[in-house]
Motif scaffolding. Structure first.
Motif, PDB file in Angstrom:
ATOM      1  N   GLY A   1       1.011  -1.146   0.511  1.00  0.00           N
ATOM      2  CA  GLY A   1      -0.196   0.019  -0.075  1.00  0.00           C
ATOM      3  C   GLY A   1       0.824   1.160   0.271  1.00  0.00           C
ATOM      4  N   CYS A   2       0.253   2.469  -0.204  1.00  0.00           N
ATOM      5  CA  CYS A   2       1.154   2.909   0.127  1.00  0.00           C
ATOM      6  C   CYS A   2       1.995   4.210   0.750  1.00  0.00           C
ATOM      7  CB  CYS A   2      -0.143   5.140  -0.741  1.00  0.00           C
ATOM      8  SG  CYS A   2       1.021   6.222  -0.589  1.00  0.00           S
ATOM      9  N   PRO A   3       2.802   4.375   1.175  1.00  0.00           N
ATOM     10  CA  PRO A   3       4.076   4.765   2.050  1.00  0.00           C
ATOM     11  C   PRO A   3       2.937   6.351   3.582  1.00  0.00           C
ATOM     12  CG  PRO A   3       4.869   5.048   0.634  1.00  0.00           C
ATOM     13  CD  PRO A   3       4.083   4.412  -0.012  1.00  0.00           C
ATOM     14  N   PHE A   4       2.552   6.645   1.825  1.00  0.00           N
ATOM     15  CA  PHE A   4       1.916   7.855   2.241  1.00  0.00           C
ATOM     16  C   PHE A   4       0.414   8.247   3.228  1.00  0.00           C
ATOM     17  CE2 PHE A   4       5.271   8.917  -0.524  1.00  0.00           C
ATOM     18  CZ  PHE A   4       5.720   9.526   0.246  1.00  0.00           C
TER      19      PHE A   4
ATOM     20  N   ASP B   1       3.589   6.496 -24.327  1.00  0.00           N
ATOM     21  CA  ASP B   1       5.067   6.399 -25.030  1.00  0.00           C
ATOM     22  C   ASP B   1       5.570   5.414 -24.961  1.00  0.00           C
ATOM     23  OD1 ASP B   1       4.674   8.916 -26.046  1.00  0.00           O
ATOM     24  OD2 ASP B   1       5.144  10.395 -24.697  1.00  0.00           O
ATOM     25  N   GLY B   2       4.729   4.376 -24.157  1.00  0.00           N
ATOM     26  CA  GLY B   2       5.431   2.984 -23.613  1.00  0.00           C
ATOM     27  C   GLY B   2       6.802   3.731 -21.937  1.00  0.00           C
ATOM     28  N   TRP B   3       6.087   4.373 -21.783  1.00  0.00           N
ATOM     29  CA  TRP B   3       6.779   4.429 -19.704  1.00  0.00           C
ATOM     30  C   TRP B   3       5.852   3.673 -19.222  1.00  0.00           C
ATOM     31  CZ3 TRP B   3      11.752   6.276 -19.507  1.00  0.00           C
ATOM     32  CH2 TRP B   3      12.549   6.749 -20.702  1.00  0.00           C
ATOM     33  N   GLN B   4       6.606   3.629 -17.894  1.00  0.00           N
ATOM     34  CA  GLN B   4       5.658   2.621 -16.606  1.00  0.00           C
ATOM     35  C   GLN B   4       5.452   3.799 -15.858  1.00  0.00           C
ATOM     36  OE1 GLN B   4       5.645  -1.549 -16.230  1.00  0.00           O
ATOM     37  NE2 GLN B   4       5.343  -1.686 -18.402  1.00  0.00           N
ATOM     38  N   TRP B   5       5.101   3.438 -14.624  1.00  0.00           N
ATOM     39  CA  TRP B   5       5.290   3.705 -13.531  1.00  0.00           C
ATOM     40  C   TRP B   5       4.700   3.442 -12.116  1.00  0.00           C
ATOM     41  CZ3 TRP B   5       3.272   6.757 -16.920  1.00  0.00           C
ATOM     42  CH2 TRP B   5       2.157   7.185 -16.837  1.00  0.00           C
ATOM     43  N   ILE B   6       4.711   2.908 -11.059  1.00  0.00           N
ATOM     44  CA  ILE B   6       3.968   2.943  -9.942  1.00  0.00           C
ATOM     45  C   ILE B   6       3.079   4.100  -8.949  1.00  0.00           C
ATOM     46  CG2 ILE B   6       3.177   1.613  -7.873  1.00  0.00           C
ATOM     47  CD1 ILE B   6       5.600  -0.241  -8.964  1.00  0.00           C
ATOM     48  N   GLU B   7       1.548   3.863  -9.308  1.00  0.00           N
ATOM     49  CA  GLU B   7       0.028   5.363  -8.880  1.00  0.00           C
ATOM     50  C   GLU B   7       0.184   5.032  -7.981  1.00  0.00           C
ATOM     51  OE1 GLU B   7       0.049   9.181 -10.029  1.00  0.00           O
ATOM     52  OE2 GLU B   7      -1.168   7.700 -11.563  1.00  0.00           O
ATOM     53  N   CYS B   8      -0.274   5.457  -6.215  1.00  0.00           N
ATOM     54  CA  CYS B   8      -1.256   5.261  -5.892  1.00  0.00           C
ATOM     55  C   CYS B   8      -2.491   5.907  -6.162  1.00  0.00           C
ATOM     56  CB  CYS B   8      -1.072   6.011  -4.285  1.00  0.00           C
ATOM     57  SG  CYS B   8      -1.938   6.534  -3.031  1.00  0.00           S
ATOM     58  N   THR B   9      -3.525   5.127  -5.714  1.00  0.00           N
ATOM     59  CA  THR B   9      -4.637   5.459  -6.523  1.00  0.00           C
ATOM     60  C   THR B   9      -5.641   5.930  -5.616  1.00  0.00           C
ATOM     61  OG1 THR B   9      -6.030   2.859  -4.896  1.00  0.00           O
ATOM     62  CG2 THR B   9      -5.393   3.230  -7.487  1.00  0.00           C
ATOM     63  N   GLY B  10      -5.298   6.993  -4.258  1.00  0.00           N
ATOM     64  CA  GLY B  10      -5.533   7.578  -2.935  1.00  0.00           C
ATOM     65  C   GLY B  10      -5.148   8.682  -3.357  1.00  0.00           C
ATOM     66  N   CYS B  11      -3.972   8.883  -3.398  1.00  0.00           N
ATOM     67  CA  CYS B  11      -3.502  10.673  -2.790  1.00  0.00           C
ATOM     68  C   CYS B  11      -2.860  10.356  -4.611  1.00  0.00           C
ATOM     69  CB  CYS B  11      -2.220  10.277  -1.977  1.00  0.00           C
ATOM     70  SG  CYS B  11      -0.767   9.715  -1.831  1.00  0.00           S
ATOM     71  N   SER B  12      -2.512  10.169  -5.058  1.00  0.00           N
ATOM     72  CA  SER B  12      -1.752  10.066  -6.679  1.00  0.00           C
ATOM     73  C   SER B  12       0.178  10.306  -6.149  1.00  0.00           C
ATOM     74  CB  SER B  12      -2.320  11.503  -7.389  1.00  0.00           C
ATOM     75  OG  SER B  12      -3.624  10.909  -7.593  1.00  0.00           O
ATOM     76  N   ALA B  13       0.449   9.570  -5.291  1.00  0.00           N
ATOM     77  CA  ALA B  13       1.606   9.468  -4.484  1.00  0.00           C
ATOM     78  C   ALA B  13       2.263   8.978  -6.307  1.00  0.00           C
ATOM     79  CB  ALA B  13       2.400   8.910  -3.438  1.00  0.00           C
ATOM     80  N   ALA B  14       3.765   8.850  -6.789  1.00  0.00           N
ATOM     81  CA  ALA B  14       3.805   7.343  -7.697  1.00  0.00           C
ATOM     82  C   ALA B  14       5.609   7.639  -7.570  1.00  0.00           C
ATOM     83  CB  ALA B  14       4.041   8.922  -9.011  1.00  0.00           C
TER      84      ALA B  14
ATOM     85  N   LYS C   1      10.237  -3.479  -6.835  1.00  0.00           N
ATOM     86  CA  LYS C   1      10.862  -3.283  -5.653  1.00  0.00           C
ATOM     87  C   LYS C   1      11.239  -1.364  -5.132  1.00  0.00           C
ATOM     88  CE  LYS C   1      15.914  -4.570  -4.586  1.00  0.00           C
ATOM     89  NZ  LYS C   1      18.038  -4.569  -4.992  1.00  0.00           N
ATOM     90  N   LYS C   2      11.832  -0.852  -5.792  1.00  0.00           N
ATOM     91  CA  LYS C   2      11.733   0.469  -5.137  1.00  0.00           C
ATOM     92  C   LYS C   2      10.231   0.976  -4.896  1.00  0.00           C
ATOM     93  CE  LYS C   2      13.580   4.907  -6.954  1.00  0.00           C
ATOM     94  NZ  LYS C   2      14.367   5.307  -5.889  1.00  0.00           N
ATOM     95  N   TRP C   3       8.775   0.599  -5.539  1.00  0.00           N
ATOM     96  CA  TRP C   3       8.389   1.213  -4.775  1.00  0.00           C
ATOM     97  C   TRP C   3       8.338   0.348  -3.105  1.00  0.00           C
ATOM     98  CZ3 TRP C   3       4.322   4.457  -4.932  1.00  0.00           C
ATOM     99  CH2 TRP C   3       3.348   4.312  -4.530  1.00  0.00           C
ATOM    100  N   ASN C   4       8.285  -0.341  -2.715  1.00  0.00           N
ATOM    101  CA  ASN C   4       8.004  -1.511  -2.274  1.00  0.00           C
ATOM    102  C   ASN C   4       9.221  -1.253  -0.985  1.00  0.00           C
ATOM    103  OD1 ASN C   4       5.620  -2.420  -2.758  1.00  0.00           O
ATOM    104  ND2 ASN C   4       6.789  -4.235  -3.888  1.00  0.00           N
ATOM    105  N   SER C   5      10.093  -1.399  -1.318  1.00  0.00           N
ATOM    106  CA  SER C   5      10.811  -0.511  -0.237  1.00  0.00           C
ATOM    107  C   SER C   5      10.863   0.343   0.617  1.00  0.00           C
ATOM    108  CB  SER C   5      12.189   0.288  -0.703  1.00  0.00           C
ATOM    109  OG  SER C   5      12.334  -0.208  -1.995  1.00  0.00           O
ATOM    110  N   ARG C   6      10.589   0.021   1.814  1.00  0.00           N
ATOM    111  CA  ARG C   6      10.548   1.521   3.498  1.00  0.00           C
ATOM    112  C   ARG C   6      11.677   1.594   3.785  1.00  0.00           C
ATOM    113  NH1 ARG C   6       6.742   1.116   0.196  1.00  0.00           N
ATOM    114  NH2 ARG C   6       4.805   1.343   0.632  1.00  0.00           N
ATOM    115  N   VAL C   7      11.840   2.708   4.662  1.00  0.00           N
ATOM    116  CA  VAL C   7      13.447   2.927   5.754  1.00  0.00           C
ATOM    117  C   VAL C   7      12.156   2.903   6.624  1.00  0.00           C
ATOM    118  CG1 VAL C   7      14.208   4.722   6.462  1.00  0.00           C
ATOM    119  CG2 VAL C   7      13.674   4.428   3.884  1.00  0.00           C
ATOM    120  N   SER C   8      13.400   2.041   7.492  1.00  0.00           N
ATOM    121  CA  SER C   8      12.583   1.726   8.462  1.00  0.00           C
ATOM    122  C   SER C   8      13.515   1.860   9.885  1.00  0.00           C
ATOM    123  CB  SER C   8      12.704  -0.276   9.228  1.00  0.00           C
ATOM    124  OG  SER C   8      13.394  -0.196   9.154  1.00  0.00           O
ATOM    125  N   GLY C   9      13.095   2.651  11.206  1.00  0.00           N
ATOM    126  CA  GLY C   9      13.837   3.333  12.583  1.00  0.00           C
ATOM    127  C   GLY C   9      14.350   4.766  12.200  1.00  0.00           C
TER     128      GLY C   9
END
Length: 69
Positions: A9-12, A24-37, A54-62
């Motif tokens: 889920g969106c980290p925000f 144009d053939g570009w891809q990204w991941i976007e939040c369906t709630g706040c539109s963070a991408a 991998k980039k989207w699912n990465s979370r900084v902890s602590g």
């Protein structure tokens, strides 16, 4: 078919995240709630979904936020 790629889920806001693309053939991941991408938009010439996930699912902890004052 390939293995389904799961997105956290969106980290925000916690809403569902989805893969998106443009004509144009570009891809990204976007939040369906706040539109963070994801910042990275990778050409579809390669299978970029695992890299984006991998980039989207990465979370900084602590780590605590630090202000400028």
């Amino acid at each position: 078919m390939g293995e389904e790629i799961k997105l956290k889920g969106c980290p925000f806001c916690g809403a569902k995240a989805v893969f998106d693309s443009d004509d144009d053939g570009w891809q990204w991941i976007e939040c369906t709630g706040c539109s963070a991408a994801t910042e990275n938009r990778v050409s579809c010439a390669d299978d970029c979904k695992p890299l984006l996930a991998k980039k989207w699912n990465s979370r900084v902890s602590g780590v605590e936020a630090k202000g400028n004052g």
